[in-house]
Every structure is written in C-alpha cells, then in structure tokens.
Design an enzyme around this catalytic site. Structure first.
Site, short mmCIF file in Angstrom:
data_model
loop_
_atom_site.label_atom_id
_atom_site.label_comp_id
_atom_site.label_asym_id
_atom_site.label_seq_id
_atom_site.Cartn_x
_atom_site.Cartn_y
_atom_site.Cartn_z
N LYS A 141 0.85 -1.19 0.00
CA LYS A 141 0.00 0.00 0.00
C LYS A 141 0.88 1.23 0.00
O LYS A 141 1.87 1.29 0.72
CB LYS A 141 -0.85 -0.04 1.29
CG LYS A 141 -1.83 1.06 1.47
CD LYS A 141 -3.21 0.65 0.99
CE LYS A 141 -4.18 1.80 0.85
NZ LYS A 141 -3.94 2.65 -0.31
N LYS A 145 5.41 2.09 8.50
CA LYS A 145 4.20 2.79 8.98
C LYS A 145 3.03 1.82 9.15
O LYS A 145 2.35 1.82 10.16
CB LYS A 145 3.86 3.87 7.96
CG LYS A 145 2.88 4.90 8.43
CD LYS A 145 2.60 5.92 7.33
CE LYS A 145 3.88 6.55 6.81
NZ LYS A 145 3.62 7.50 5.72
N LYS A 151 5.12 2.44 -2.99
CA LYS A 151 5.01 3.85 -3.36
C LYS A 151 5.14 3.95 -4.86
O LYS A 151 5.77 3.11 -5.51
CB LYS A 151 6.12 4.68 -2.69
CG LYS A 151 5.76 6.14 -2.56
CD LYS A 151 4.83 6.38 -1.40
CE LYS A 151 4.38 7.81 -1.30
NZ LYS A 151 3.67 8.07 -0.03
N THR A 170 -4.93 12.42 7.09
CA THR A 170 -3.50 12.57 7.43
C THR A 170 -3.34 13.69 8.45
O THR A 170 -2.66 13.53 9.47
CB THR A 170 -2.68 12.84 6.16
OG1 THR A 170 -2.94 11.78 5.24
CG2 THR A 170 -1.20 12.91 6.45
N ASN A 224 -2.96 19.24 1.30
CA ASN A 224 -3.96 18.46 2.01
C ASN A 224 -3.58 18.20 3.48
O ASN A 224 -4.34 18.52 4.40
CB ASN A 224 -4.17 17.14 1.25
CG ASN A 224 -5.04 16.19 2.02
OD1 ASN A 224 -4.60 15.57 2.98
ND2 ASN A 224 -6.29 16.07 1.62
N SER A 243 -7.23 5.02 4.63
CA SER A 243 -7.20 4.29 3.35
C SER A 243 -7.53 2.82 3.59
O SER A 243 -8.25 2.20 2.81
CB SER A 243 -5.81 4.38 2.71
OG SER A 243 -5.72 5.53 1.90
P1 NAD Z 1 -0.21 18.21 -1.47
O1 NAD Z 1 0.13 18.06 -2.89
O2 NAD Z 1 -1.64 18.33 -1.09
O3 NAD Z 1 0.55 19.48 -0.86
C1 NAD Z 1 1.93 19.66 -0.97
C2 NAD Z 1 2.24 21.02 -0.39
O4 NAD Z 1 3.65 21.17 -0.33
C3 NAD Z 1 1.70 22.18 -1.22
O5 NAD Z 1 1.20 23.19 -0.38
C4 NAD Z 1 2.94 22.69 -1.94
O6 NAD Z 1 2.86 24.05 -2.29
C5 NAD Z 1 4.00 22.45 -0.87
N1 NAD Z 1 5.34 22.39 -1.42
C6 NAD Z 1 5.77 21.76 -2.54
N2 NAD Z 1 7.08 22.02 -2.72
C7 NAD Z 1 7.47 22.79 -1.69
C8 NAD Z 1 8.69 23.37 -1.32
N3 NAD Z 1 9.78 23.21 -2.08
N4 NAD Z 1 8.72 24.11 -0.17
C9 NAD Z 1 7.61 24.28 0.58
N5 NAD Z 1 6.43 23.76 0.27
C10 NAD Z 1 6.36 23.03 -0.85
O7 NAD Z 1 0.50 16.99 -0.71
P2 NAD Z 1 0.11 16.31 0.67
O8 NAD Z 1 -0.70 15.14 0.36
O9 NAD Z 1 -0.35 17.33 1.64
O10 NAD Z 1 1.55 15.76 1.10
C11 NAD Z 1 2.47 16.54 1.86
C12 NAD Z 1 3.41 15.60 2.60
O11 NAD Z 1 2.64 14.73 3.42
C13 NAD Z 1 4.24 14.69 1.69
O12 NAD Z 1 5.51 14.47 2.28
C14 NAD Z 1 3.45 13.41 1.68
O13 NAD Z 1 4.26 12.27 1.37
C15 NAD Z 1 2.97 13.39 3.12
N6 NAD Z 1 1.82 12.50 3.32
C16 NAD Z 1 0.64 12.72 2.68
C17 NAD Z 1 -0.40 11.83 2.91
C18 NAD Z 1 -1.76 12.03 2.27
O14 NAD Z 1 -2.66 11.27 2.59
N7 NAD Z 1 -1.97 13.02 1.43
C19 NAD Z 1 -0.24 10.76 3.76
C20 NAD Z 1 0.97 10.58 4.41
C21 NAD Z 1 2.00 11.46 4.18
#
Ligand code: NAD
Length: 433
Positions: free
Chosen positions: A71, A95, A107, A191, A222, A359
C-alpha cells in the site's frame, strides 16, 4: 530542497540498520528490509493538447509484503526518482506495521510538473500510469492512494481506467477516491487529523496549554491544511505557513480557513480575510521556506517534502518540538543534532499514519460493500492512532529511546514476528552454518 534528495534511500536504510540493531531485531529481519521486492519503471506516452506526444517516467515500488498486500501513494512531482520512491515505500512498510494494518509498503511516482499540464493532459497521464501498472497493482496485491500533487479526482480516473482494463468493478484497487466513487468519508482530512491526534496526545504528556503554543507549518496542501485547521480550532496559534513559493508570518496567528479559501481561489498563500464580498489584507511578513524552518516557535510542522532539514541548516532550528507530517523531512545526520538538543521529534511513520489508516478503512468498506459514517471513521482513527501513539510513547520512556527509535522498534518487531513465523535460520537448524 533538492539537497535533501541526495541519498534519501541510503539514509532510510541506515536508520533501519541502526535502530534495528540497537533494538535487538534479528539480523535476518533487518536484512529482509534492505532491498525492495520489486520496482517497475515505465515510460508513459501522453498525447498533449497541442497534438504532440510526451513521454513521462513512472515508477512503482512494492517494498515488502510480509504483512499483506502493499500500500502506498502516487506522487506527481518533477523531483521524483527511483531512490525517492524506494525510500517512501520502505517508510510505508514501517508505517503500516507500526499502526497495525494488514498491509506491506509500496510507493509510486511520475516525474512531471503537474502544474504545467492542462486538466485533460493530467487525466491522460493518470490513465497512462494505470495502463502501465495494471498487471502490477490490484485490490489483493498493491493498492495505490494519493500523495503530493495527486488527489481524489486523480484516484477516481485511475480506478476507472483499471476497471475498464479488467472489465470488472474494482473500487478496492485504489483509495482516496471521491466519496461518490467509493471513497471513504473522512479520508481527505485523515492525514492531518492523525497528526493532530498525535499532537494532542503529546500535549497531554507535556502539559501544554494550546493558546501558549506557537506553530509554524511548512506546506499548505492536504495534510498541512487539516492539521493546521484542527490545531487552530483548539486555540493553537499558527503563526507561519508556506507553500512551494514561500511563506507568511504573523505574530497574532492566522485564521486557517480564510487562508485556505484564498489559496483555493488565487493559488497563493496570502493573508486575506473575506467576509461575504468584503476582503481585507491582514498584516503579515513574507518569509522564505528556509526562514520558516528557523522561526522561534514551539512546534514546527514540516508538511511538504522530504530532506528539508539537513546538516546544513539543522542548527538554525529553534522549535522545541517537531512533528513530521511530511515523509522524511529530517535527514538522519541532522536528527542526531536535534536529539542532542533535546528537541522532541514525532516521526513521520507515526505522525502521518492517519492517511493510510483511513485508506485501510476505505479498502475494508469497498471489500464489504458497506460504507461507514464519518463518526465511525473518526472514532476508529482515534482508537488506532491513540493506541499507536501510546505504544510508541511508552516504549520511548521504558527503553529510553527517541520517539523514532521507539516507533521503528514497534514496527520492526511486528515485521519480525511475521518473518520468524515462516521460520528463520535458527528454526531450520543452520546456527552452525
Ligand atoms: P499536497 O500536494 O496536497 O501538498 C503539498 C504542499 O507542499 C503544497 O502546499 C505545496 O505548495 C507544498 N510544497 C511543494 N514544494 C514545496 C517546497 N519546495 N517548499 C515548501 N512547500 C512546498 O500533498 P500532501 O498530500 O499534503 O503531502 C504533503 C506531505 O505529506 C508529503 O511528504 C506526503 O508524502 C505526506 N503525506 C501525505 C499523505 C496524504 O494522505 N496526502 C499521507 C501521508 C503522508
């Protein structure tokens, strides 16, 4: 941020080796986690709106499936590499084990700047990814989900493409879908909510008063939005927030909902508060992402990409607590310095596990054909995250480990139980070689 990508997988392996050995995990178990089971790299031809064809590189890594089908999310980002995908898939393995889900880790990613694509190009790319992966993924095999720059709509396209290829309804092939297409209530916020539960549990143990706690959040996607929203609701002061273009800072703290509405409209992080049609600019300072990490706050939440805190900037961190909502935001070498300073780090494998937990709930609902209410989802998330936090905290206290050390120990022990259940060298009588 690019600096952080160097050696991200090697970094991830080092941590597993180091923590595994210090926690007395069997060598055979550690060894089983030092390589991915399989990685598929493919070229994705996509017809662009101007009639030309572009080729994008896509990856999917199934890291380890000893605990169940693999996953993990799919990322659309120009910096995606196979090393990054492998590191993220290894963290997913840990995790899922830590939170007690019957999943292994995976991934995926595509090397693309999604902001440069039209909506139709994005749809064609998403479908092309699934066409390439259709024999590799599946509801009992490997189940993708959203990650950076992918969302519920993209998951819906991907499910649709998979079902068209297989000629069978198959909602359990992917999670994070729109609710009307078989998604789960509460997945979108999961998350951020999971991270919020960890912070609330930590606050109890540290005796924090929310209105005394100043928070800086890097990223405003998000995961960041929901954790910031829930903290602000409890009275925490979110004084800084950023996106890929930079950040804003205000001593008074921001109203997260207004910032989010503005971000949806203008695609910018701007402190404009609107009431009906009347908008006003709120006093704030513009800051860079690097400045945000160095702010004098109580709680720092990196929620964007990995490797942002590295040996070159770690000594400028002034927060007393760091909650890793992003995956891998702190490089291993930098973490040693944070530990020496007594800075608490709630590790990614715990702090952002709410996403994969819901999920899993979505997958269960898809398989049983019985949707849950939002209250049921939130309640079960509370239980699962609360128990994981408790276990990690308890172990960190009783075995004098960092929270990451404790979280990895719990995960590695669970993976170890599954590995040894198949029989190890000792069982098969090979002790003497
Ligand atoms: P997203 O696409 O919704 O948001 C990403 C954010 O990061 C945006 O606001 C973007 O502008 C910002 N960003 C991108 N590049 C950047 C930079 N160089 N400097 C500062 N900000 C920057 O993504 P998300 O789903 O919120 O994921 C964010 C983190 O959380 C990632 O590391 C992801 O692996 C982790 N994560 C997400 C989930 C999920 O369910 N969405 C679950 C576990 C972990």
């Amino acid at each position: 941020m690019d600096e952080g990508h160097t050696g991200v997988y090697e970094d991830a392996l080092c941590r597993v080796r180091e923590i595994g050995e210090s926690a007395g995990i069997e060598a055979e178990v550690i060894e089983s986690l030092l390589r991915p089971r399989q990685v598929l790299t493919c070229s994705l031809p996509v017809r662009m709106d101007d009639g030309s064809v572009n080729y994008f590189t896509g990856y999917r890594c199934q890291y380890n499936d000893v605990l169940g089908p693999t996953k993990g999310g799919i990322r659309f980002h120009p910096d995606v590499t196979d090393e990054e995908v492998k590191a993220l898939a290894l963290w997913m393995t840990l995790k899922c084990a830590l939170v007690g889900l019957p999943f292994g880790g995976a991934k995926g990613g595509v090397v693309v700047q999604p902001k440069a694509l039209s909506p139709m190009e994005l749809e064609r790319l998403s479908r092309a990814y699934v066409r390439a992966m259709a024999d590799f993924i599946g509801p009992q095999v490997d189940i993708p989900a959203p990650d950076v720059y992918t969302n519920a709509r993209i998951m819906g396209w991907m499910m649709d493409e998979y079902e068209a290829i297989r000629r069978v309804r198959s909602p359990g092939v992917i999670t994070g879908k729109p609710v009307r297409l078989g998604g789960s209530l509460g997945r979108e916020e999961a998350t951020g909510r999971g991270a919020y539960i960890c912070i609330r549990e930590l606050a109890k143990r540290k005796g924090w008063q929310p209105d005394q706690i100043r928070v800086a959040v890097q990223g405003f996607g998000n995961a960041a939005y929901h954790v910031a929203r829930l903290l602000a609701r409890d009275g925490y002061k979110v004084v800084a927030i950023s996106d890929s273009k930079g950040g804003i800072y205000s001593e008074q703290g921001f109203d997260i909902e207004s910032l989010w509405q503005e971000k949806q409209k203008s695609r910018q992080v701007r402190a404009v508060y609107c009431e009906q049609s009347v908008c006003q600019l709120v006093e704030h300072k513009e800051i860079s992402n690097e400045e945000l990490l160095a702010l004098d706050v109580d709680l720092l939440i990196p929620a964007a990409l990995e490797g942002v805190i590295h040996s070159g900037n770690v000594e400028s961190v002034r927060a007393s607590t760091l909650v890793e909502v992003a995956n891998g935001p702190v490089e291993a070498e930098a973490e040693h310095w944070l530990d020496e300073q007594g800075i608490t780090v709630v590790p990614d494998v715990l702090a952002n596990a709410g996403g994969v937990t819901v999920s899993y709930f979505e997958w269960v609902q898809n398989r049983t054909g019985y949707p849950w209410s939002l209250e049921q989802v939130r309640e079960r998330l509370e239980t699962q995250m609360g128990e994981a936090f408790d276990r990690v905290w308890h172990l960190s206290q009783t075995e004098a480990r960092t929270l990451r050390g404790a979280a990895y120990s719990v995960a590695l022990r669970r993976i170890g139980e599954a590995v040894t259940a198949h029989g190890t060298r000792e069982y098969f009588g090979g002790q003497d070689g």
